[in-house]
Write an enzyme that holds these catalytic residues in place. Sequence first.
Site, short mmCIF file in Angstrom:
data_model
loop_
_atom_site.label_atom_id
_atom_site.label_comp_id
_atom_site.label_asym_id
_atom_site.label_seq_id
_atom_site.Cartn_x
_atom_site.Cartn_y
_atom_site.Cartn_z
N LYS A 1 3.06 -5.71 4.33
CA LYS A 1 3.27 -4.43 3.92
C LYS A 1 4.62 -3.81 4.03
CE LYS A 1 2.49 -0.28 6.43
NZ LYS A 1 2.74 0.95 6.05
N LYS B 1 0.31 -2.61 16.39
CA LYS B 1 1.55 -2.11 17.16
C LYS B 1 1.72 -2.55 18.45
CE LYS B 1 2.91 1.32 13.75
NZ LYS B 1 3.41 2.67 13.35
N LYS C 1 8.93 1.44 7.01
CA LYS C 1 10.12 1.82 7.46
C LYS C 1 10.60 1.23 8.61
CE LYS C 1 8.66 6.37 6.79
NZ LYS C 1 7.69 6.40 7.85
P1 ATP Z 1 6.11 3.18 10.02
O1 ATP Z 1 6.96 1.69 9.64
O2 ATP Z 1 6.99 3.97 10.65
O3 ATP Z 1 4.72 3.16 10.50
P2 ATP Z 1 5.59 3.44 7.16
O4 ATP Z 1 6.56 3.12 6.50
O5 ATP Z 1 4.59 2.53 7.34
O6 ATP Z 1 6.40 3.79 8.59
P3 ATP Z 1 4.20 5.81 7.32
O7 ATP Z 1 4.88 7.09 7.53
O8 ATP Z 1 3.29 5.26 8.22
O9 ATP Z 1 5.07 5.02 6.55
O10 ATP Z 1 3.20 6.54 5.99
C1 ATP Z 1 3.34 7.28 4.93
C2 ATP Z 1 2.46 7.17 3.86
O11 ATP Z 1 3.17 6.27 3.07
C3 ATP Z 1 1.13 6.85 4.19
O12 ATP Z 1 0.17 7.47 3.26
C4 ATP Z 1 1.01 5.32 4.09
O13 ATP Z 1 -0.19 5.05 3.81
C5 ATP Z 1 2.04 5.28 2.83
N1 ATP Z 1 2.64 3.95 2.90
C6 ATP Z 1 3.43 3.37 3.91
N2 ATP Z 1 3.82 2.17 3.29
C7 ATP Z 1 3.39 1.81 2.24
C8 ATP Z 1 3.38 0.54 1.32
N3 ATP Z 1 3.87 -0.35 1.72
N4 ATP Z 1 2.45 0.72 0.32
C9 ATP Z 1 1.76 1.87 -0.18
N5 ATP Z 1 1.68 2.97 0.74
C10 ATP Z 1 2.65 3.02 1.92
#
Ligand code: ATP
Length: 334
Positions: A197, A114, A200
């Site tokens: 991955k 990040k 969001k």
């Molecule tokens: P950001 O982009 O804001 O970091 P994010 O979509 O990666 O958000 P988080 O809020 O960081 O999501 O994660 C919430 C939960 O969802 C965590 O347990 C994370 O491991 C899981 N998660 C997020 N993205 C994925 C993915 N692509 N596949 C599986 N699990 C996910």
Amino acid sequence: MTKARLYSGMQPSADSLQIGNYIGALMQWRDLQESYDAFFSVVDLHAITQPNDPSELREKTRRTAAQYIAAGIEPAKSTLYVQSHVSAHAELAWILGTLTGFGEAGRMTQFKDKSQRYGQDATSVGLFTYPVLMAADILLYQTAVVPVGDDQKQHIELTRVLAERFNSRFGDTFRVPMPVIQQDTARIYDLQNPLAKMSKSAESDAGVLWLLDDPSASAKKIMRAVTDSEGSVRYDREAKPGVSNLLVIYAALSGRQIPAIEDEYAGRGYGDFKKGLAEVLVSEFEPVRARALELLDDPAELDRVLGANADHAAEVAETTLSDVYDRMGLLRRR
Ligand code: ATP
Ligand code: LTN
């Protein structure tokens, strides 16, 4: 017998959760809440490590909570609350920060990724200490298990190290938690870039499936998902990352095994397969979406539920925090 404790959380970093959050986290949470004393937070203090518009942050926080409930997290069964409602999180994070090495925090790959992406000027100290706050979340509740996607594994490892370090310096205080990572669905990939991955905060929206999106918009994204030129529906992560990702999503949402899905689509093109997946996705998401929107129609009631759950969380957290202060020799106020 009392149930073992479980803790997890998500950042309110978008108006909607994405399907990786749903498959990689919420589906497990929903099942696990039956056998654990589960705590699920909306980690707003983590979300502010990125710049946020205040009124948007409030909205995203409610939306995230509503989606937890809509996906099947029951506030009467599990403790579902907003992180900043319990001040002990910020307090314990400070304490744990004094036990964390600068180099140790600098080795966290999420921070490295990040900070590189945003550049030095946009990288805050808060982003650097993000994993320490996460350790505080978990350790305050004497957590036994932490269900997360595999991107969070390193943060849980740091949490364990900090718990052990504190326990060995100041006496047994924290339970050392274990991560729970569902390997087959631990990583859902971006539909347009199946090596990254799904997230969001992805730069482009085209590869992200949103829980609260109009079903027809999601179906369109599936139809446009990147595949390959081979034309056969077959799982092969190396050679066919796009199709393999769609197969994982299909299997997770339908509850079927990948080989059975491969068989069903043998000799048929990607178009049929994608149409099938779009149908599965719409039927799984439509009720979740409707329920979330209904909950958001009554924000006062949602806030009331979150407040009551935060009261319970604060009670548990205060017990640990007060023990921590005491053991470290901070003079207690009389
Ligand atoms: P950001 O982009 O804001 O970091 P994010 O979509 O990666 O958000 P988080 O809020 O960081 O999501 O994660 C919430 C939960 O969802 C965590 O347990 C994370 O491991 C899981 N998660 C997020 N993205 C994925 C993915 N692509 N596949 C599986 N699990 C996910
Ligand atoms: N960093 C986590 C969110 C998170 C979390 C937690 C997960 C914050 N605190 C405690 C589990 C336990 C993420 O998913 N990005």
